[in-house]
Design a protein around this motif. Structure first.
Motif, PDB file in Angstrom:
ATOM      1  N   ARG A 237      83.477  14.301 -11.695  1.00 28.19           N
ATOM      2  CA  ARG A 237      83.841  14.040 -13.092  1.00 28.19           C
ATOM      3  C   ARG A 237      83.054  12.829 -13.521  1.00 28.19           C
ATOM      4  O   ARG A 237      83.069  11.799 -12.841  1.00 28.19           O
ATOM      5  N   ARG A 238      82.376  12.940 -14.678  1.00 32.38           N
ATOM      6  CA  ARG A 238      81.443  11.879 -15.068  1.00 32.38           C
ATOM      7  C   ARG A 238      82.040  10.927 -16.111  1.00 32.38           C
ATOM      8  O   ARG A 238      82.752  11.359 -17.022  1.00 32.38           O
ATOM      9  N   TYR A 239      81.689   9.673 -15.986  1.00 34.85           N
ATOM     10  CA  TYR A 239      82.029   8.644 -16.986  1.00 34.85           C
ATOM     11  C   TYR A 239      80.779   7.825 -17.230  1.00 34.85           C
ATOM     12  O   TYR A 239      79.957   7.670 -16.325  1.00 34.85           O
ATOM     13  N   ARG A 240      80.649   7.280 -18.478  1.00 32.68           N
ATOM     14  CA  ARG A 240      79.541   6.346 -18.680  1.00 32.68           C
ATOM     15  C   ARG A 240      80.081   5.007 -19.175  1.00 32.68           C
ATOM     16  O   ARG A 240      81.148   4.957 -19.789  1.00 32.68           O
ATOM     17  N   TYR A 241      79.296   3.984 -18.871  1.00 35.67           N
ATOM     18  CA  TYR A 241      79.658   2.652 -19.353  1.00 35.67           C
ATOM     19  C   TYR A 241      79.370   2.592 -20.847  1.00 35.67           C
ATOM     20  O   TYR A 241      78.289   3.000 -21.291  1.00 35.67           O
ATOM     21  N   LYS A 242      80.338   2.073 -21.604  1.00 42.14           N
ATOM     22  CA  LYS A 242      80.149   2.015 -23.053  1.00 42.14           C
ATOM     23  C   LYS A 242      79.007   1.075 -23.444  1.00 42.14           C
ATOM     24  O   LYS A 242      78.456   1.194 -24.520  1.00 42.14           O
ATOM     25  N   ASP A 243      78.651   0.143 -22.545  1.00 42.28           N
ATOM     26  CA  ASP A 243      77.568  -0.796 -22.894  1.00 42.28           C
ATOM     27  C   ASP A 243      76.186  -0.252 -22.534  1.00 42.28           C
ATOM     28  O   ASP A 243      75.194  -0.965 -22.590  1.00 42.28           O
ATOM     29  N   GLY A 244      76.122   1.036 -22.133  1.00 45.02           N
ATOM     30  CA  GLY A 244      74.819   1.623 -21.813  1.00 45.02           C
ATOM     31  C   GLY A 244      74.361   1.350 -20.382  1.00 45.02           C
ATOM     32  O   GLY A 244      73.203   1.596 -20.047  1.00 45.02           O
ATOM     33  N   GLY A 245      75.271   0.878 -19.538  1.00 45.65           N
ATOM     34  CA  GLY A 245      74.897   0.522 -18.150  1.00 45.65           C
ATOM     35  C   GLY A 245      74.830   1.695 -17.194  1.00 45.65           C
ATOM     36  O   GLY A 245      74.825   1.494 -15.984  1.00 45.65           O
ATOM     37  N   GLY A 246      74.777   2.920 -17.721  1.00 48.38           N
ATOM     38  CA  GLY A 246      74.638   4.075 -16.834  1.00 48.38           C
ATOM     39  C   GLY A 246      75.951   4.814 -16.641  1.00 48.38           C
ATOM     40  O   GLY A 246      76.886   4.633 -17.423  1.00 48.38           O
ATOM     41  N   GLU A 247      75.995   5.655 -15.610  1.00 52.09           N
ATOM     42  CA  GLU A 247      77.184   6.477 -15.408  1.00 52.09           C
ATOM     43  C   GLU A 247      77.724   6.367 -13.986  1.00 52.09           C
ATOM     44  O   GLU A 247      77.021   5.947 -13.067  1.00 52.09           O
ATOM     45  N   ILE A 248      78.984   6.754 -13.822  1.00 51.96           N
ATOM     46  CA  ILE A 248      79.584   6.866 -12.493  1.00 51.96           C
ATOM     47  C   ILE A 248      80.201   8.260 -12.382  1.00 51.96           C
ATOM     48  O   ILE A 248      80.336   8.971 -13.388  1.00 51.96           O
ATOM     49  N   GLY A 249      80.561   8.650 -11.177  1.00 50.84           N
ATOM     50  CA  GLY A 249      81.216   9.945 -10.972  1.00 50.84           C
ATOM     51  C   GLY A 249      82.430   9.774 -10.067  1.00 50.84           C
ATOM     52  O   GLY A 249      82.502   8.820  -9.282  1.00 50.84           O
ATOM     53  N   LEU A 250      83.370  10.691 -10.222  1.00 48.67           N
ATOM     54  CA  LEU A 250      84.584  10.653  -9.395  1.00 48.67           C
ATOM     55  C   LEU A 250      84.738  12.011  -8.740  1.00 48.67           C
ATOM     56  O   LEU A 250      84.682  13.032  -9.428  1.00 48.67           O
TER      57      LEU A 250
END
Ligand code: SAM
Length: 334
Positions: A237-250
């Motif tokens: 499941r993907r999330y991105r940093y609101k400040d444009g710092g990229g994405e993470i996954g769970l």
């Protein structure tokens, strides 16, 4: 395209190239079980690169588009880059990747890239050297894995993903550090819920840190927003940093299982086909390969095995199912 009994297509194949590993991660290959006396597979029982490539070609003809090389630790199999080269040119292949603990990555990244590997996933459970050394249980320093990631980046393997298995009271205090380190780096950090694979790690539900808790923890300091999956059946499941710092996954196999969209088959290094990470046994393809069967005959068997598939272990998991016999993760790879 072939569908299983739950109408799931076969799309990905994970190929384990060895059951050996240079780490003894306490949650995966605990030393008490995988110690000096443990008998790993002798070379004659391992599939050769030619056999793996032949099977991969047959799988591709049945609709597989993505191959992942894994283990054990795939970089301890001699000349694994030769296998990469053999697979990279197969018709129909859309995506070829490899999962490694990173210990040998600094040495191997260029060869892998030259052989045709495009991207890579590195497992890394903590940046804190003491925690990391204790988790890999061979006293391996975190700096060498970070170096490996840097070399992989420098030679152009992209994207680089880093997988962190989070265990309560073992490394959950390292989550934020990891998020901060990889924020803005271009590396996609993915948190994996600790799973009850195999039977040797003494898994308990209490040891699992739910993905929701991890997201909350990071979001408090570095706000996140969910984003769409890249494709149907994507594991993370993907999330991105609101400040444009990229994405993470769970990877939420425990708290939000994704069996309904699981399109993955797994081949062990001795050539057994597993249709679930939590299966007890696999179908012996090595016997078929070594008994002179034709590609068509093998394809027909693969169709039959996939068509009969009903696995959905993670959806059925209870405290009681964790003690069922299951193959070890180090045997079939992640
Ligand atoms: N040696 C390679 C590596 O370290 O990536 C490939 C094989 S390893 C078995 C693949 C992945 O499975 C690693 O990211 C590892 O952390 C993960 N893994 C092993 N046991 C696990 C468990 N019980 N729960 C969740 N992930 C696990």
């Amino acid at each position: 395209m072939i569908l299983d009994r739950l109408r799931r297509p076969l799309h990905d194949l994970r190929i384990s190239v060895t059951d050996r590993c240079n780490f003894r991660c306490t949650y995966c290959m605990p030393k008490e079980v995988f110690g000096k006396d443990f008998e790993f597979l002798p070379p004659r029982l391992l599939l050769s690169f030619e056999e793996m490539t032949r099977l991969a070609r047959i799988f591709l003809s049945l609709g597989v588009e993505k191959l992942r090389i894994t283990g054990g630790e795939p970089l301890v199999r001699r000349e694994v880059e030769k296998l990469i080269g053999m697979l990279a040119s197969l018709p129909g292949l859309e995506d070829l990747t490899l999962t490694t603990n990173g210990a040998l990555l600094g040495r191997k990244a260029q060869e892998l890239k030259d052989a045709g590997l495009k991207r890579i996933t590195v497992s890394l459970d903590a940046l804190d050297d003491e925690v990391f050394r204790a988790m890999n249980d061979v006293d391996f320093p975190v700096a060498r894995v970070l170096e490996g990631i840097d070399v992989a980046k420098a030679v152009g393997l992209a994207p680089i993903k880093v997988n962190m298995v989070v265990q309560r009271s073992v490394n959950d205090h390292c989550v934020l550090d990891m998020a901060r380190y990889f924020h803005g780096s271009g590396v996609i950090l993915r948190f994996i819920e600790y799973m009850d694979v195999g039977t040797t790690n003494g898994w308990r539900m209490d040891d699992v840190v739910p993905a929701g808790e991890i997201v909350q923890m990071i979001d408090l300091e570095m706000p996140l927003e969910p984003i769409e999956a890249n494709y149907q059946g994507e594991v993370a499941r993907r999330y991105r940093y609101k400040d444009g710092g990229g994405e993470i996954g769970l990877i939420t196999s425990v708290t939000q299982p994704f069996c309904a969209t699981c399109t993955r088959a797994r081949l062990s290094s001795e050539g057994k086909l597993y249709t679930c990470l939590f299966a007890a046994d696999g179908f012996d393809l090595r016997a078929l390969l070594r008994s002179g069967k034709s590609d068509e005959e093998i394809a027909a068997v693969l169709r039959r095995v996939w068509a009969a598939r009903t696995d959905r272990y993670s959806e059925l998991r209870t405290a009681d199912t964790t003690s069922l016999p299951k193959v070890e993760m180090s045997h079939i790879g992640g």
